[in-house]
Structure formats: C-alpha cells, structure tokens
Design a protein around this motif. Sequence first.
Motif, PDB file in Angstrom:
ATOM      1  N   LEU A  14      50.633  77.039  57.370  1.00 38.47           N
ATOM      2  CA  LEU A  14      50.796  76.467  58.749  1.00 38.47           C
ATOM      3  C   LEU A  14      52.058  75.775  58.963  1.00 38.47           C
ATOM      4  O   LEU A  14      52.686  76.264  60.069  1.00 38.47           O
ATOM      5  N   LEU A  15      52.946  75.414  57.732  1.00 34.81           N
ATOM      6  CA  LEU A  15      54.441  75.035  57.977  1.00 34.81           C
ATOM      7  C   LEU A  15      55.328  76.505  58.317  1.00 34.81           C
ATOM      8  O   LEU A  15      56.105  76.071  59.311  1.00 34.81           O
ATOM      9  N   ALA A  16      54.988  77.349  57.788  1.00 33.45           N
ATOM     10  CA  ALA A  16      55.761  78.649  58.342  1.00 33.45           C
ATOM     11  C   ALA A  16      55.531  79.098  59.816  1.00 33.45           C
ATOM     12  O   ALA A  16      56.584  79.168  60.452  1.00 33.45           O
ATOM     13  N   ALA A  17      54.372  78.891  60.168  1.00 33.56           N
ATOM     14  CA  ALA A  17      53.741  78.908  61.527  1.00 33.56           C
ATOM     15  C   ALA A  17      54.413  78.171  62.534  1.00 33.56           C
ATOM     16  O   ALA A  17      54.970  78.297  63.351  1.00 33.56           O
ATOM     17  N   LEU A  18      54.543  76.924  61.874  1.00 35.09           N
ATOM     18  CA  LEU A  18      55.245  75.888  63.000  1.00 35.09           C
ATOM     19  C   LEU A  18      56.577  75.934  63.102  1.00 35.09           C
ATOM     20  O   LEU A  18      57.276  75.917  64.076  1.00 35.09           O
ATOM     21  N   ALA A  19      57.480  76.325  61.988  1.00 27.41           N
ATOM     22  CA  ALA A  19      58.744  76.625  61.921  1.00 27.41           C
ATOM     23  C   ALA A  19      59.064  77.688  62.750  1.00 27.41           C
ATOM     24  O   ALA A  19      60.154  77.661  63.625  1.00 27.41           O
ATOM     25  N   SER A  20      58.553  78.724  62.652  1.00 26.39           N
ATOM     26  CA  SER A  20      58.693  80.108  63.561  1.00 26.39           C
ATOM     27  C   SER A  20      58.337  79.791  64.996  1.00 26.39           C
ATOM     28  O   SER A  20      59.003  80.183  65.851  1.00 26.39           O
ATOM     29  N   ALA A  51      55.317  87.468  63.720  1.00 25.91           N
ATOM     30  CA  ALA A  51      54.536  87.838  62.598  1.00 25.91           C
ATOM     31  C   ALA A  51      54.157  86.625  61.628  1.00 25.91           C
ATOM     32  O   ALA A  51      53.120  86.195  61.235  1.00 25.91           O
ATOM     33  N   ALA A  52      55.568  85.631  61.294  1.00 25.19           N
ATOM     34  CA  ALA A  52      55.080  84.550  60.691  1.00 25.19           C
ATOM     35  C   ALA A  52      53.975  83.572  61.272  1.00 25.19           C
ATOM     36  O   ALA A  52      53.464  82.941  60.615  1.00 25.19           O
ATOM     37  N   ILE A  53      54.384  83.607  62.619  1.00 22.16           N
ATOM     38  CA  ILE A  53      53.285  82.588  63.427  1.00 22.16           C
ATOM     39  C   ILE A  53      51.969  83.144  63.024  1.00 22.16           C
ATOM     40  O   ILE A  53      51.007  82.330  62.662  1.00 22.16           O
ATOM     41  N   ALA A  54      51.488  84.520  63.435  1.00 22.97           N
ATOM     42  CA  ALA A  54      50.252  84.883  63.166  1.00 22.97           C
ATOM     43  C   ALA A  54      49.735  84.948  61.975  1.00 22.97           C
ATOM     44  O   ALA A  54      48.636  84.520  61.611  1.00 22.97           O
ATOM     45  N   ILE A  55      50.692  85.322  60.913  1.00 26.34           N
ATOM     46  CA  ILE A  55      50.092  85.361  59.330  1.00 26.34           C
ATOM     47  C   ILE A  55      49.943  83.859  58.792  1.00 26.34           C
ATOM     48  O   ILE A  55      49.087  83.631  58.042  1.00 26.34           O
ATOM     49  N   GLY A  56      50.731  83.211  59.101  1.00 26.93           N
ATOM     50  CA  GLY A  56      50.832  81.796  58.940  1.00 26.93           C
ATOM     51  C   GLY A  56      49.554  80.934  59.472  1.00 26.93           C
ATOM     52  O   GLY A  56      48.786  80.384  58.803  1.00 26.93           O
ATOM     53  N   TYR A  70      47.002  82.322  50.077  1.00 26.10           N
ATOM     54  CA  TYR A  70      48.225  82.580  49.645  1.00 26.10           C
ATOM     55  C   TYR A  70      48.968  83.789  49.625  1.00 26.10           C
ATOM     56  O   TYR A  70      50.174  83.808  50.014  1.00 26.10           O
ATOM     57  N   ILE A  71      48.294  84.624  49.690  1.00 25.37           N
ATOM     58  CA  ILE A  71      48.897  86.425  50.251  1.00 25.37           C
ATOM     59  C   ILE A  71      49.542  85.887  51.652  1.00 25.37           C
ATOM     60  O   ILE A  71      50.486  86.427  52.040  1.00 25.37           O
ATOM     61  N   PHE A  72      48.776  85.503  52.626  1.00 25.70           N
ATOM     62  CA  PHE A  72      48.995  85.305  53.953  1.00 25.70           C
ATOM     63  C   PHE A  72      50.254  84.249  53.845  1.00 25.70           C
ATOM     64  O   PHE A  72      51.328  84.590  54.774  1.00 25.70           O
ATOM     65  N   ALA A  73      50.214  83.389  53.194  1.00 26.90           N
ATOM     66  CA  ALA A  73      51.432  82.401  53.264  1.00 26.90           C
ATOM     67  C   ALA A  73      52.657  82.851  52.789  1.00 26.90           C
ATOM     68  O   ALA A  73      53.915  82.757  53.301  1.00 26.90           O
ATOM     69  N   LEU A  74      52.661  83.637  51.734  1.00 30.26           N
ATOM     70  CA  LEU A  74      53.657  84.325  51.066  1.00 30.26           C
ATOM     71  C   LEU A  74      54.107  85.329  52.041  1.00 30.26           C
ATOM     72  O   LEU A  74      55.453  85.440  52.002  1.00 30.26           O
ATOM     73  N   THR A  75      53.553  86.241  52.729  1.00 32.22           N
ATOM     74  CA  THR A  75      53.839  86.939  53.661  1.00 32.22           C
ATOM     75  C   THR A  75      54.722  86.500  54.894  1.00 32.22           C
ATOM     76  O   THR A  75      55.450  86.926  55.361  1.00 32.22           O
ATOM     77  N   ALA A  76      54.092  85.319  55.274  1.00 35.11           N
ATOM     78  CA  ALA A  76      54.669  84.267  56.450  1.00 35.11           C
ATOM     79  C   ALA A  76      56.221  83.962  55.995  1.00 35.11           C
ATOM     80  O   ALA A  76      57.050  84.133  56.679  1.00 35.11           O
ATOM     81  N   ALA A 153      62.343  78.969  54.734  1.00 38.53           N
ATOM     82  CA  ALA A 153      61.806  79.971  53.752  1.00 38.53           C
ATOM     83  C   ALA A 153      62.145  79.649  52.106  1.00 38.53           C
ATOM     84  O   ALA A 153      61.204  79.473  51.421  1.00 38.53           O
ATOM     85  N   ILE A 154      63.269  79.149  51.892  1.00 34.47           N
ATOM     86  CA  ILE A 154      63.576  78.739  50.619  1.00 34.47           C
ATOM     87  C   ILE A 154      62.747  77.470  50.262  1.00 34.47           C
ATOM     88  O   ILE A 154      62.039  77.378  49.191  1.00 34.47           O
ATOM     89  N   ALA A 155      62.679  76.417  51.084  1.00 37.03           N
ATOM     90  CA  ALA A 155      62.133  75.327  50.976  1.00 37.03           C
ATOM     91  C   ALA A 155      60.621  75.701  50.716  1.00 37.03           C
ATOM     92  O   ALA A 155      59.799  75.022  49.501  1.00 37.03           O
ATOM     93  N   LEU A 156      59.896  76.466  51.367  1.00 37.46           N
ATOM     94  CA  LEU A 156      58.481  76.917  51.232  1.00 37.46           C
ATOM     95  C   LEU A 156      58.429  77.573  49.726  1.00 37.46           C
ATOM     96  O   LEU A 156      57.389  77.296  49.191  1.00 37.46           O
TER      97      LEU A 156
END
Length: 168
Positions: A14-20, A51-56, A70-76, A153-156
Amino acid sequence: MTLAKLPFPSKIGLLAALASTALMGGALFFQYVVGLPPCDLCHWQRYPHIAAIAIGLAALASFAAPRLAYIFALTAILALFLTAGIGVFHVGVEQHWWQGPQECSGRIPPGLSPAELKKYLFSAKMVRCDAIPWSLFGISMAGWNAIISAAVAIALSVGVARHIKETP
C-alpha cells in the motif's frame, strides 16, 4: 479489515502504491495543469510507477496470503528502484553527461541526404529529453523523481529487512 489489522507486506504494498500515486499525480499535474508536456524519458519513468501502483494494490488485496503479498510488495519496491534508475539516466541526458534516445535528444544523425534530413526534421518530436523545462533548487523533475522514488524504495526495503529479521 482495518489498516492496523493488515499484515505487514500488505501495508508495504500500500505504501509503495501511495508513493507512486503521489509521484504520478505530480507528473500529471505538471502535464495538464502547468502545461509541460512529457518527453519520451518522462513516459519511461511513468511505466514503473503504474506497475508499482497496480502491484502494490495487489499486495494489499493479498492480505489473506502474506507470502504472496510479500512477493507483490517486493516487486512494487523493485518498480520504484527502476523508475529511480530511469530518472538518474534522464538527469544524465539533461546534463549532457551522456546521450539519450535519438528520438528525443534533438541531435540529427549524420550523413542524411537532403530528402532524408527534411523527412527527419518534419517527423521529429518537439519535446526534448535533454532540456529542463522546470526545476526546484536546481533539480529537475527527473531528478526529483529519482530522489523521491529511491528514498521511498530504500525506506520500504529497510522496513522489510527489519521485519524479516524480527520475525521468528
């Protein structure tokens, strides 16, 4: 399910999706409100955000299957690193450290006949990748995308690493 009850990987997704989403929103604001059309490299930077939005969001939706989340989050997160890398490449093109794609760097290929030159010039795109239409504190939009995307990306990634380390 409330946000507090979500498993950790779904929260990371969710955080990756929100950032993107925020970065894409900024890019679209500059395009449609400010009137700065994107160049080819700008578009290239948007694809990993999409991609990060959709995968997140897929990580968020996979709350019942934490390993899949986890797989989706790491891909995001990987998509965020990818857009940061493209942003660094774009900054290099803007600063003329290296040449960008021929179709957006404004350089004319050598050895063209007059007819080929005319055809090339009339079919050339008008938005150049090696020009900086806007900057803040001397950093272009591509630079800001690289900085913010890499920082998120580093923080996540650090959060994931700590979570894995602390999980029995």
